[in-house]
Design an enzyme around this catalytic site. Structure first.
Site, mmCIF file in Angstrom:
data_model
loop_
_atom_site.group_PDB
_atom_site.id
_atom_site.type_symbol
_atom_site.label_atom_id
_atom_site.label_comp_id
_atom_site.label_asym_id
_atom_site.label_seq_id
_atom_site.Cartn_x
_atom_site.Cartn_y
_atom_site.Cartn_z
ATOM 1 N N GLY A 8 -1.166 15.024 -5.337
ATOM 2 C CA GLY A 8 -0.894 14.147 -4.185
ATOM 3 C C GLY A 8 0.553 14.244 -3.748
ATOM 4 N N GLN A 12 3.641 9.559 0.709
ATOM 5 C CA GLN A 12 4.959 8.946 1.002
ATOM 6 C C GLN A 12 5.922 9.129 -0.171
ATOM 7 O OE1 GLN A 12 5.214 4.749 0.773
ATOM 8 N NE2 GLN A 12 7.329 4.745 1.464
ATOM 9 N N ASP A 53 -7.803 19.882 -4.684
ATOM 10 C CA ASP A 53 -8.478 18.588 -4.588
ATOM 11 C C ASP A 53 -8.618 18.117 -6.026
ATOM 12 O OD1 ASP A 53 -10.441 16.548 -4.587
ATOM 13 O OD2 ASP A 53 -11.265 17.317 -2.714
ATOM 14 N N TYR A 143 -9.194 -0.218 -4.734
ATOM 15 C CA TYR A 143 -7.942 0.419 -5.171
ATOM 16 C C TYR A 143 -7.412 -0.275 -6.437
ATOM 17 C CZ TYR A 143 -2.919 1.640 -4.846
ATOM 18 O OH TYR A 143 -1.626 2.060 -5.099
ATOM 19 N N LYS A 147 -6.926 1.059 -10.326
ATOM 20 C CA LYS A 147 -5.664 1.047 -11.075
ATOM 21 C C LYS A 147 -5.836 0.375 -12.449
ATOM 22 C CE LYS A 147 -3.207 3.388 -8.254
ATOM 23 N NZ LYS A 147 -2.896 4.791 -8.613
HETATM 24 C C1 AKB Z 1 -0.596 -0.275 -1.056
HETATM 25 O O1 AKB Z 1 -0.162 -1.120 -0.254
HETATM 26 O O2 AKB Z 1 -1.798 0.008 -1.155
HETATM 27 C C2 AKB Z 1 0.386 0.413 -1.978
HETATM 28 C C3 AKB Z 1 0.504 -0.307 -3.272
HETATM 29 C C4 AKB Z 1 1.141 -1.629 -3.338
HETATM 30 O O3 AKB Z 1 0.092 0.198 -4.275
HETATM 31 N N1 AKB Z 1 1.651 0.516 -1.333
#
Ligand code: AKB
Length: 318
Positions: A8, A12, A53, A143, A147
Site C-alpha cells: 500500500g 497518504q 495486490d 475497518y 484492525k
Molecule cells: C480513517 O479515518 O479511516 C483513518 C484512521 C483514523 O485510521 N485515517
C-alpha cells in the site's frame, strides 16, 4: 542493512514514508508495492516498485524471496469511509491481505511484520477520553473490526510462533498529501478548501473531537517502534497521538490566517463513525516502553499545513 517491503505504498502515509525510508535505509533496501502503476513521485526518486495486490499470496511471497526481504511494513488497507461504502472489499483487502502478510512472515521466517492499527479499533463502549492502551475494543465499522483482527492475530502469532509483530494505533494523520477514504480526512480537505475557496462544508459536526498527529510524528513513531529493541517491548500494539481537536477549533485556528474563511456543517455517515472513536488517547505505554515523544503541537501543525497545502496548490494564503 535490513531490506524492507512496503505494501500500500502510494497511500497518504506511503507517499511520505517511502522518501523517508530511502533516506534512512538506502534506496537499494526498499521495495515499494501497490495495486496501481508506479506513481510519478516514486519514478522521479527511482524507487524499486512492484505491482502487487496484497490478496495475491503467491505474488507477495515471490517478491519477499526475490528481494530477500527482512521486514514487511503492511500499509495496504481500505480505510473507514471507503470500508463502510464497500464492506466486502474492506473485508477481502484488510482481512485476507493482513493474513497473507502474517503467514508469509511466519513461513519465510522474516524478522518483523509492522502493520498499523488505528483509533478505529475502539468503539462506543470504549472509554473515549484519554483512552488507555489496554481497554474495551468493540468497534462498529468494518475497518475497525479489521484492525482488532490485525492486533489480535498479531498477538496470537507472537505467542504461538514468536513472530515479531508490531503495531501502532494511528490517529488521523495530517499532511499536505491528498488523503482518500478516511473519516479524519476532513482535517486535510479543510485546508485545501480554505486556501482555494475560503469555505468548507464539513462532513463531521462541529463538536466531534478526534486525536490526530502530523505526518512527521507518524513517521517518527513508525521508525522508533520498528527499530526498538525487542527486550523493551511488553506490548505489541501502542496508542500514539500528537493532539486532539474538533472541526470548530480547527476552523477558528484557520480563520486567524484566512479571516474570511467560512465553515458549514453537513454531517453524514462519517460523523456516525467518528462519534464512536476516542476523543483523545493515553499514549503513556509507548512513551514508557520505547520513548515515544511527539514533536508537533496543534499551532505548529496549523501553520505547517497552511504552508504545505498552499505550496502544493500554488496558491498563497496570506
Ligand atoms: C480513517 O479515518 O479511516 C483513518 C484512521 C483514523 O485510521 N485515517
Amino acid at each position: 542493512m535490513k531490506k524492507y517491503l512496503v505494501t500500500g505504498s502510494y497511500g497518504q502515509i506511503g507517499m511520505d514514508l517511502i522518501p523517508a525510508m530511502l533516506e534512512r535505509y538506502g534506496k537499494e533496501n526498499i521495495v515499494a508495492t501497490g495495486r496501481k502503476k508506479i506513481p510519478k513521485e516514486f519514478k522521479e526518486l527511482d524507487v524499486i516498485y512492484n505491482r502487487l495486490d496484497i490478496r495475491d499470496q503467491y505474488g507477495l511471497r515471490r517478491l519477499l524471496v526475490d528481494y530477500d526481504i527482512d521486514i514487511i511494513i503492511h500499509n495496504a488497507s481500505v480505510l473507514s469511509a471507503t470500508g463502510e461504502r464497500n464492506p466486502q472489499l474492506a473485508h477481502s483487502i484488510n482481512f485476507e491481505g493482513f493474513y497473507n502478510a502474517l503467514e508469509a512472515t511466519r513461513e519465510l521466517k522474516l524478522e518483523q511484520l509492522f502493520a498499523p492499527s488505528s483509533i478505529a479499533a475502539f468503539g462506543p463502549t470504549t472509554p473515549l477520553d484519554n483512552t488507555p492502551n489496554t481497554t474495551i475494543m468493540e468497534p462498529t465499522s468494518i475497518y475497525g473490526i479489521s484492525k482488532v483482527y490485525t492486533e489480535l492475530m498479531g498477538n496470537y502469532y507472537k505467542q504461538k510462533y514468536d513472530l515479531n509483530f508490531r503495531s501502532l494505533r494511528y490517529p488521523g494523520v495530517l499532511s499536505p498529501e491528498e488523503p482518500g477514504g478516511g473519516t479524519t480526512d476532513y482535517a486535510i480537505w479543510i485546508f485545501y478548501e480554505a486556501i482555494k475557496n475560503k469555505k468548507y462544508e464539513c462532513f463531521l459536526g462541529p463538536d466531534v473531537e478526534l486525536p490526530m498527529m502530523m505526518m512527521s510524528d507518524c513517521l517518527k513513531s513508525t521508525f522508533d517502534l520498528i527499530e526498538a529493541p525487542e527486550e523493551k517491548l511488553k506490548h505489541r500494539t501502542f496508542n500514539v497521538t500528537g493532539m486532539s481537536f474538533t472541526p470548530e477549533v480547527l476552523a477558528n485556528a484557520i480563520k486567524e490566517y484566512i479571516p474570511d474563511f467560512e465553515i458549514t456543517y453537513k454531517p453524514d455517515f462519517r460523523d456516525d463513525i467518528a462519534r464512536t472513536w476516542p476523543h483523545s488517547l493515553d499514549d503513556s505505554t509507548a512513551r514508557e516502553e520505547w520513548g515515544w515523544d511527539p514533536e508537533y503541537p496543534f499551532d505548529k501543525m496549523v501553520t505547517a499545513m497552511l504552508d504545505g497545502v498552499s505550496e502544493k496548490l500554488g496558491i498563497p494564503y496570506k
